[in-house]
Design an enzyme around this catalytic site. Sequence first.
Site, PDB file in Angstrom:
ATOM      1  CE  LYS A  26      -5.238  55.879  74.856  1.00 38.76           C
ATOM      2  NZ  LYS A  26      -6.017  55.055  73.914  1.00 38.76           N
TER       3      LYS A  26
ATOM      4  N   GLY B 252     -11.350  52.990  76.197  1.00 35.81           N
ATOM      5  CA  GLY B 252     -12.011  54.133  76.837  1.00 35.81           C
ATOM      6  C   GLY B 252     -11.065  55.279  77.152  1.00 35.81           C
TER       7      GLY B 252
ATOM      8  CG  ASN C  68      -9.092  59.951  68.346  1.00 32.04           C
ATOM      9  OD1 ASN C  68      -9.998  59.689  67.570  1.00 32.04           O
ATOM     10  ND2 ASN C  68      -8.612  59.061  69.206  1.00 32.04           N
TER      11      ASN C  68
ATOM     12  CB  CYS D 109     -12.309  57.601  70.755  1.00 31.76           C
ATOM     13  SG  CYS D 109     -12.297  56.277  71.996  1.00 31.76           S
TER      14      CYS D 109
ATOM     15  CG  ASN E 252     -10.021  55.085  65.907  1.00 28.83           C
ATOM     16  OD1 ASN E 252      -9.714  54.012  66.407  1.00 28.83           O
ATOM     17  ND2 ASN E 252     -10.023  56.216  66.582  1.00 28.83           N
ATOM     18  CB  SER E 253     -10.888  50.218  65.959  1.00 30.61           C
ATOM     19  OG  SER E 253     -11.536  51.086  66.848  1.00 30.61           O
TER      20      SER E 253
ATOM     21  N   GLY F  56      -1.146  49.209  64.609  1.00 32.05           N
ATOM     22  CA  GLY F  56      -1.732  49.089  65.935  1.00 32.05           C
ATOM     23  C   GLY F  56      -1.688  47.654  66.437  1.00 32.05           C
TER      24      GLY F  56
HETATM   25  C1  SIN Z   1      -9.470  53.917  73.258  1.00 32.51           C
HETATM   26  O1  SIN Z   1      -8.713  54.404  74.114  1.00 32.51           O
HETATM   27  O2  SIN Z   1     -10.605  53.540  73.539  1.00 32.51           O
HETATM   28  C2  SIN Z   1      -8.997  53.777  71.854  1.00 32.51           C
HETATM   29  C3  SIN Z   1      -8.761  55.085  71.231  1.00 32.51           C
HETATM   30  C4  SIN Z   1      -9.415  55.262  69.912  1.00 32.51           C
HETATM   31  O3  SIN Z   1      -9.940  54.315  69.335  1.00 32.51           O
HETATM   32  O4  SIN Z   1      -9.429  56.380  69.419  1.00 32.51           O
END
Ligand code: SIN
Length: 314
Positions: free
Chosen positions: A46, A73, A130, A133, A196-197, A274
């Site tokens: 994570k 988050g 990353n 996010c 990422n999303s 995911g």
């Molecule tokens: C998150 O924890 O909000 C997701 C992590 C991400 O999209 O990088």
Amino acid sequence: MPASLSTELLGSVFENPFMNASGVHCMYVNELDELSESKAGAFITKSSTPSERAGNPEPRYISVPLGSINSMGLPNQGFEYYLDYALQRQKKHPDSEPLFFSIAGMSIDENLSMLEKLQNSEFNGITELNLSCPNVPGKPQLAYDFELTKEILTRVFTFFKKPLGVKLPPYFDFAHFDIMAEILNGFPLAYVNCINSIGNGLFIDIDNESVVVKPKNGFGGIGGEYVKPTALANVRAFYTRLNPSIKVIGTGGIKNGKDVFEHLLCGATMVQIGTELQKEGVSIFERLESELKQVMNNKGYKTIDEFRGKLNSL
Ligand code: SIN
């Protein structure tokens, strides 16, 4: 001879290209151990911040018919928790495939300080920074700011000498693919992870005339089937623009072996799962393995390298 799914990245050979996407099934040691014992070829932690974070209020992850919406988050156990895990694993299983270690600081200094610690530690895996996010209120996705991305990478590579990849948000315009690729080509990156999303989507519960996640008034990152065409486009756009030494990890919309084949055809070296991993659990890797082999057998391919990146144009 049955098809081989083995894949090489940075000199390591992985049994197959499957990984979890950071954020799914990788918050705690027991989840990481389950990934380690699963059929996944590799796995990632994570995204961590220097200290433990509770993340956003719940509900913050909802499965929806064609995928998911999340506004987690960055809840995580803190950088040291994952570094301890990584170092212990290296000691216990020195011959195992390298671990991917994701970090997502709340500021440039936090990122630099975690990278310095990784650089000065015995960690011998692969680090993923990353930059994408979408879910921390008040913090825009870093990789949508091209100048800032260049500045961060410039500072990182003054001292960071271990393998480093970056997790990118989706881009939607050729001009942005071009600008970002030119920046990334200026650095000795190991890989880019697309995508990422899709940030800040909105899913609505029509019965209750309401949003479905609590943070940010319901805005959240979209994953799953909704995002596959965007993910494939980003994999392809970066595969065709980046120096061949920078590999692409494909993430987004993988549910079955055909989806994996499409990502590989666009040029992915590894693929991450995911939303569907969240739905199905770690047994998904065994299913994907047999489905991808089936696709390859039907097409007469014995290795992934025979078709990786070889998407035809019309
Ligand atoms: C998150 O924890 O909000 C997701 C992590 C991400 O999209 O990088």
